[in-house]
Scaffold this active site. Structure first.
Site, PDB file in Angstrom:
ATOM      1  N   ASP A 307       0.839  -1.185   0.000  1.00 46.73           N
ATOM      2  CA  ASP A 307       0.000   0.000   0.000  1.00 46.73           C
ATOM      3  C   ASP A 307       0.889   1.255   0.000  1.00 46.73           C
ATOM      4  O   ASP A 307       1.976   1.259   0.579  1.00 46.73           O
ATOM      5  CB  ASP A 307      -0.885  -0.024   1.243  1.00 46.73           C
ATOM      6  CG  ASP A 307      -1.981   1.016   1.206  1.00 46.73           C
ATOM      7  OD1 ASP A 307      -2.592   1.187   0.142  1.00 46.73           O
ATOM      8  OD2 ASP A 307      -2.227   1.647   2.246  1.00 46.73           O
ATOM      9  N   GLU A 354       0.876  -0.696  -5.055  1.00 45.67           N
ATOM     10  CA  GLU A 354      -0.307   0.180  -5.108  1.00 45.67           C
ATOM     11  C   GLU A 354       0.238   1.566  -5.444  1.00 45.67           C
ATOM     12  O   GLU A 354       0.602   2.340  -4.568  1.00 45.67           O
ATOM     13  CB  GLU A 354      -1.043   0.147  -3.764  1.00 45.67           C
ATOM     14  CG  GLU A 354      -2.356   0.945  -3.771  1.00 45.67           C
ATOM     15  CD  GLU A 354      -2.144   2.426  -3.503  1.00 45.67           C
ATOM     16  OE1 GLU A 354      -2.357   3.219  -4.450  1.00 45.67           O
ATOM     17  OE2 GLU A 354      -1.765   2.799  -2.389  1.00 45.67           O
ATOM     18  N   ASP A 407     -11.539   1.035  -1.632  1.00 47.85           N
ATOM     19  CA  ASP A 407     -11.770   2.457  -1.391  1.00 47.85           C
ATOM     20  C   ASP A 407     -12.716   3.083  -2.409  1.00 47.85           C
ATOM     21  O   ASP A 407     -13.128   4.234  -2.243  1.00 47.85           O
ATOM     22  CB  ASP A 407     -10.443   3.232  -1.432  1.00 47.85           C
ATOM     23  CG  ASP A 407      -9.624   3.044  -0.161  1.00 47.85           C
ATOM     24  OD1 ASP A 407     -10.226   2.785   0.904  1.00 47.85           O
ATOM     25  OD2 ASP A 407      -8.393   3.158  -0.231  1.00 47.85           O
TER      26      ASP A 407
END
Length: 512
Positions: A307, A354, A407
């Site tokens: 992430d 990501e 998200d």
């Protein structure tokens, strides 16, 4: 200088596969929350039957404020709410009558009620383990505690102290505990031995069950993608036990916190509040804590989604006293040195980057120099610009394409809220005069699965064509997130047969 090695990427040349994104908490279960037990095995079977080669979940650590898996109390521990009561019965640590659940909602997680229920079960299982537990379990527990002592001892004490001080952030504990006075810590460990052992026991049970789940996935040809946040929670055993690895003041409070600068979406930027790393101290340690963190997750998964990948190149550091992210500045991350160290230790780089958000050339170069697959999200593709990196024709093979992420809104919700201009762009791209909201999710699935990306992934919500009611997270919203669950009836839907047909027709069966 970057050393060379063939096939450092998790995807070899010509590889094509697909999978689904679903957090473990979202699985159906009579116990109010999904867990790593029988429902997870059934889910893996369902993926295999539908021709899917990958299952991606969210971070698995114990959650704190807001129940967010991205604000974990530890980078090493697992979330005790994911323990399977059914397998505790199987291990003769509980009997069936003790597991009778209250009437939990089937389509969402009531975290407060689940915590109360699961705590009662674990207390009973701990009592039974102490009184009638078999020798195999006892030996396994002792071995687990020895092997995991490098993080488990601090984590268990952290959790017990947090309980003692009514859940207060550790910075609000007595000063001698905050600064980890050795004599005070030793006394706490003596006085709280039983409670500490119970925390260790819960981790032992969860790790044991997690290994069983991983073995089942391997037997079914389903590979697992874990998720690792770049930053750690400010209220975590990570920061408490390793203050030297973070930029803290003399009172152990952050001097800088993480976020992102102002952009098109936010005129003040985003102020996340996570402590930032003291990369020089981390480097001098040989990145030991970071590599241990990776190893801990790779026990259970095949590949890790990193992430906020851009933080490895540079992260936005904001003075701790700031009220917005405007006053921050870019500070270099560990970059090439970090990934070389990881590759020396692990022999490979089993990562997905990501790389969303503000991506500068140095971020792309770091990703590409190490052949780490990047991330592309189709919901970002239809602004009308031919050079949009999220359009399928602009993908390179070493890419993971998503219809949306945890998200994002579900694709049906996204399409219903899409501005008219972008709707027209999408319809033009699909060569369709009109697109109904009920068709949007599967159109994006077809685009993702037909693309050149090595791996295509969709949230389960898109396969089931669900709308706003099934959204997992709304960034910036303080509560009400991370609650959605699917039902057993949803997993019986004909959509899985359609998914298998799509996977087969687009040659994404995971075989070269």
């Amino acid at each position: 200088m970057i050393t060379t090695q063939c096939h450092v990427s998790p995807f070899s040349e010509g590889y094509r596969a697909s999978g689904l994104l679903l957090h473990i908490t979202s699985l159906p279960s009579p116990y109010g929350i999904g867990d790593v037990g029988p429902s997870a095995l059934t889910w893996i079977d369902k993926l295999s039957e539908a021709g899917q080669s990958w299952w991606q979940a969210l971070p698995l650590g114990p959650t704190g404020y807001g129940d967010s898996p991205y604000q974990s109390l530890s980078s090493f521990a697992g979330n005790g709410l994911l323990i399977s009561p059914d397998w505790l019965v199987e291990e003769e640590l509980l009997d069936d009558s003790a597991c009778a659940p209250p009437p939990f909602p089937s389509g969402s997680v009531d975290y407060g009620a689940v915590m109360t229920f699961k705590r009662r079960l674990l207390e009973r299982a701990w009592f039974n383990f102490q009184t009638v537990g078999g020798s195999e379990l006892r030996t396994g527990f002792e071995q687990f505690c020895q092997e995991q002592a490098h993080w488990l001892e601090d984590y268990a004490l952290f959790r017990v102290l947090k309980e003692k001080y009514n859940g207060a952030p550790y910075l609000d504990w007595p000063a001698d505990l905050v600064r980890r006075d050795p004599a005070v810590l030793a006394r706490a460990r003596r006085e709280l031995t039983s409670e500490i052992q119970q925390v260790c026991f819960a981790q032992f049970v969860l790790f044991r069950q997690g290994e069983r789940l991983s073995q089942h996935a391997e037997s079914k040809g389903v590979r697992l993608i874990g998720d690792m946040p770049f930053f750690v929670s400010p209220d975590s055993s990570d920061v408490w036990a390793n203050p030297e690895l973070f930029l803290l003041d003399g009172h152990c409070r952050p001097t800088f916190v993480a976020g992102v600068p102002p952009d098109y979406f936010s005129s003040e930027g985003q102020l996340w509040g996570n402590p930032v790393y003291n990369w020089e101290a981390v480097r001098q340690s040989g990145y030991r804590w970071c590599i241990d963190r990776l190893r801990a997750l790779l026990v259970f998964v095949d590949v890790i989604r990193l992430d906020h990948f851009r933080g490895f190149a540079a992260a936005w550091h904001i003075p701790a006293e700031a009220t917005t992210a405007k006053t921050g500045k870019w500070v270099p991350g560990p970059g090439v040195d970090f990934f070389n160290a990881v590759r020396r230790e692990l022999g490979r780089l089993p990562f997905i980057a990501e790389d969303l958000g503000i991506i500068t050339p140095d971020v792309s170069k770091l990703r590409d120099d190490f052949e780490i697959p990047g991330t592309r999200v189709l919901q970002f593709a239809f602004d009308g610009h031919a050079d949009n990196p999220y359009l399928p024709e602009n993908f390179v093979h070493n890419t993971v394409v998503y219809t949306g992420t945890h998200d994002n809104p579900t694709t049906r919700e996204w399409y219903e809220a899409l501005p008219a201009a972008e709707r027209k762009n999408l319809c033009r791209y699909l060569k369709s005069p009109e697109l109904q909201s009920s068709d949007a999710a599967w159109e994006l699935l077809r685009l993702a699965w037909s693309s050149d990306a090595a791996l295509a992934i969709a949230p389960l919500q898109d396969v089931l064509n669900l709308g706003a009611e099934a959204r997992m997270n709304v960034p910036g919203r303080a509560d009400g997130n991370w609650r959605w669950r699917c039902t057993q009836e949803m997993l019986s839907a004909a959509d899985f047969s359609s998914l298998r047909d799509l996977t087969k027709s687009t040659t994404r069966m995971g075989i070269l």
